[in-house]
Design a protein around this motif. Structure first.
Motif, PDB file in Angstrom:
ATOM      1  N   HIS A   6       0.848  -1.198   0.000  1.00 22.49           N
ATOM      2  CA  HIS A   6       0.000   0.000   0.000  1.00 22.49           C
ATOM      3  C   HIS A   6       0.880   1.244   0.000  1.00 22.49           C
TER       4      HIS A   6
ATOM      5  N   HIS B 252      -7.522   0.399   7.123  1.00 22.83           N
ATOM      6  CA  HIS B 252      -6.162   0.933   7.231  1.00 22.83           C
ATOM      7  C   HIS B 252      -5.792   1.751   5.998  1.00 22.83           C
TER       8      HIS B 252
ATOM      9  N   HIS C  87       1.474   3.843   2.020  1.00 25.80           N
ATOM     10  CA  HIS C  87       2.032   4.529   3.195  1.00 25.80           C
ATOM     11  C   HIS C  87       3.557   4.612   3.125  1.00 25.80           C
TER      12      HIS C  87
HETATM   13 ZN   LIG Z   1       0.223   1.362   6.575  1.00 20.41          ZN
END
Ligand SMILES: [Zn+2]
Length: 289
Positions: free
Chosen positions: A68, A165, A70
């Motif tokens: 992902h 998340h 992040h």
């Molecule tokens: Zn994360």
């Protein structure tokens, strides 16, 4: 200190660091190719992983997959001279980071305006110190929904599962080894005024993860856990989601219901999880008005 752990001959992983928010990095070793999972939170992190693999004489990765967008999973990408693969949504989210500056002032400003969170800003400062040579390198290959990579003797299924998340969350299922690399998928939403879970999103995520027949699960900021440990966590999430709906996010009622269900005092993880669900209910209610 970070160590490189061997789960079996096909899968190795480097342990995480909580202070600087370094997540687990994985290596799936096929007969023809090695796939690296996640790029790390800095060039130093990615390079440390590569050097640890080399020490173990593991063939250097030919490709890297991102779980992902992040920062802690992608900032290591410029250190990797190999094709990178991610979901289209992950790429789209990474594009948004390109204009940002990463000085203390710029980070503090974004924390103030709610774009960034204190937790990540402080970990970035710790990981990089004064040298903030951070560049966003975009993934080379993107996919929608799912992608299968044949590494020779071992197949990796990348599947976008979403969740609170990060909606772009991808899990990597290492089929022959029955390993499911969860990334951060089952964690709560940290990019909000209060850390939270929402009931429908968690129930949907749990159903999506149930389709994988795994014996080992990898939590990026935790460790490798067994099937029974995963099932315990999954059952807490499912039950807490159900109680959130039933008791309309009322924290005390949810806690009482969970306590009667397990018939003992609740532990810290259970209390925190239920709190996150109550937060999610409240945030959803206020955003719906
Ligand atoms: Zn994360």
């Amino acid at each position: 200190m970070q160590t490189l752990e061997k789960l079996n001959r096909r899968f190795w992983y480097q342990t995480p660091v909580s202070e600087t928010d370094r997540p687990i990095l994985g290596a799936v070793v096929g007969d023809r190719m090695t796939l690296m999972i996640d790029a790390g939170n800095s060039k130093a992190h990615a390079q440390l992983f590569l050097s640890e693999l080399e020490k173990q004489r593991i063939p250097s990765p030919s490709m890297v997959a991102l779980t992902h967008w992040h920062w802690d999973h992608i900032f290591g990408l410029p250190a990797l001279d190999i094709p990178s693969v991610a979901s289209s949504l992950t790429k789209a989210e990474m594009e948004k980071l390109i204009p940002y500056r990463w000085t203390d002032d710029a980070l503090d400003e974004r924390v103030k305006s709610g774009v960034e969170i204190e937790f990540c800003a402080s970990a970035i400062k710790k990981e990089y110190g004064k040298d903030r040579s951070i560049k966003i390198k975009l993934p080379d290959i993107t996919f929608e929904n799912k992608l299968e990579i044949d590494l020779g003797g071992v197949n990796c299924q990348l599947q976008q599962v979403g969740g609170d998340h990060s909606p772009d969350s991808v899990v990597v299922y290492i089929k022959e080894e029955k390993i499911l690399f969860l990334g951060d998928a089952i964690y709560g939403n940290l990019y909000a005024s209060k850390w939270n879970y929402t009931a429908d999103s968690v129930l949907q995520l749990m159903d999506a993860l149930d389709q994988f027949d795994a014996d080992t699960y990898i939590l990026s900021h935790g460790t490798a856990i067994s099937k029974s440990e995963y099932q315990e966590e999954a059952s807490l999430l499912r039950k807490a989601a159900k109680f959130t709906k039933e008791f309309e996010g009322q924290l005390e009622e949810m806690k009482n219901a969970y306590q009667s269900y397990v018939n003992r005092e609740l532990n810290d993880n259970e209390l925190e999880t239920i709190q996150y669900f109550a937060n999610g209910y409240e945030l959803q209610k206020t955003s719906a008005v």
